[in-house]
Scaffold this motif. Sequence first.
Motif, PDB file in Angstrom:
ATOM      1  N   ALA A 122     -31.961 -47.637 -11.845  1.00  0.00           N
ATOM      2  CA  ALA A 122     -30.802 -46.738 -11.814  1.00  0.00           C
ATOM      3  C   ALA A 122     -29.916 -47.061 -10.610  1.00  0.00           C
ATOM      4  O   ALA A 122     -30.415 -47.254  -9.500  1.00  0.00           O
ATOM      5  CB  ALA A 122     -31.272 -45.292 -11.746  1.00  0.00           C
ATOM      6  N   PRO A 123     -28.601 -47.137 -10.812  1.00  0.00           N
ATOM      7  CA  PRO A 123     -27.709 -47.532  -9.716  1.00  0.00           C
ATOM      8  C   PRO A 123     -27.630 -46.475  -8.618  1.00  0.00           C
ATOM      9  O   PRO A 123     -27.455 -45.295  -8.883  1.00  0.00           O
ATOM     10  CB  PRO A 123     -26.355 -47.709 -10.416  1.00  0.00           C
ATOM     11  N   LYS A 124     -27.770 -46.946  -7.393  1.00  0.00           N
ATOM     12  CA  LYS A 124     -27.602 -46.071  -6.231  1.00  0.00           C
ATOM     13  C   LYS A 124     -26.152 -46.109  -5.741  1.00  0.00           C
ATOM     14  O   LYS A 124     -25.686 -45.181  -5.099  1.00  0.00           O
ATOM     15  CB  LYS A 124     -28.541 -46.511  -5.095  1.00  0.00           C
ATOM     16  N   TYR A 125     -25.463 -47.197  -6.010  1.00  0.00           N
ATOM     17  CA  TYR A 125     -24.034 -47.334  -5.694  1.00  0.00           C
ATOM     18  C   TYR A 125     -23.470 -48.415  -6.605  1.00  0.00           C
ATOM     19  O   TYR A 125     -24.202 -49.194  -7.205  1.00  0.00           O
ATOM     20  CB  TYR A 125     -23.823 -47.696  -4.221  1.00  0.00           C
ATOM     21  N   GLN A 126     -22.132 -48.457  -6.688  1.00  0.00           N
ATOM     22  CA  GLN A 126     -21.475 -49.459  -7.528  1.00  0.00           C
ATOM     23  C   GLN A 126     -20.204 -49.956  -6.841  1.00  0.00           C
ATOM     24  O   GLN A 126     -19.591 -49.203  -6.096  1.00  0.00           O
ATOM     25  CB  GLN A 126     -21.148 -48.857  -8.896  1.00  0.00           C
TER      26      GLN A 126
END
Length: 322
Positions: A122-126
């Motif tokens: 799951a992305p923590k930042y993008q």
Amino acid sequence: MRILVTGGSGYIGSHIVLELMELGHNIVVVDDMEKGNEVNLFPSNEFIQGKIQNPEILKKAFERPIDAVFHFAAWKAAGESMTDPAKYALNNLNGTLQLISAMLENGCKYIVFSSSAAVYGAPKYQPIDENHPLSPENYYGYTKLAIEENLKWFDQLKGLKSARLRYFNAAGYDPKGRIRGLENSPANLLPIIMETASGMRKSFEIYGEDYDTPDGTCIRDYIHVSDLASAHVLALKYIMEKDESITVNLGSETGYSVKEMTDLAEKIVGKPIPHKVVNRRPGDPAKLVASSTKAKSLLGWKAQYSDANSLLSSMWELYRKL
């Protein structure tokens, strides 16, 4: 050079073979053909049918010196990996370690490895870059991460140089139409849309339209398979010239929503494509977009065909003929 391509008759592998052939390399393809496609085997290349877990198959592949390996032989269905992890352990993990062993025994020290954005979870930042935390949410992603870690150890201990390329969503087909075999049992959105448009499926499903995105559907980063192919060749050149290993993302850095892709596909095929909106799937983030800054700076690579129109148009050229 004489180059071994595992999984070379598959969707991505066949495009890499094509890229390597254009550069004049001699290619040895090893593929068990469970997911491969015979029409994607080029007659000028040596072909060995079998699994990389079979020592006799690897012995045959390395009968003559191999300069480098491109490794695509892996199971890749995230959902299946959670219900049949042993299958993925045997093929992805054990198969890769057998391949590495054969490389070391035969003096081959360069490998380009097909990894995945699934290593991030799951992305923590993008946008997601290579420094993002590594926390795969399925066993498939874990196998890719475990292989990456093994490659790092074999570099440290045995001098095996690797390019570990983390893909986002591969799509599209060779713009010149030289790849004719379709991907077998696709699980990604764009080929599923095309299968529906061509009549192979009755309809497809959009999982949720209430996400925090402009149109409520998930946004994903798509990369054209021909852009992937050029990146692989540049990655091999880098690790051979620099004699050092690298890990890089490969994405377009542009996000398209499910609805955007569906609407554009309907324009390209010239008719409505049956679909329905259903509930969200567990674990689907609203948005996933890559940073490919490192690939650009290290490899001098840039995506050329990864705009939505090029992706879908190159796919429809094949699917419309069914």
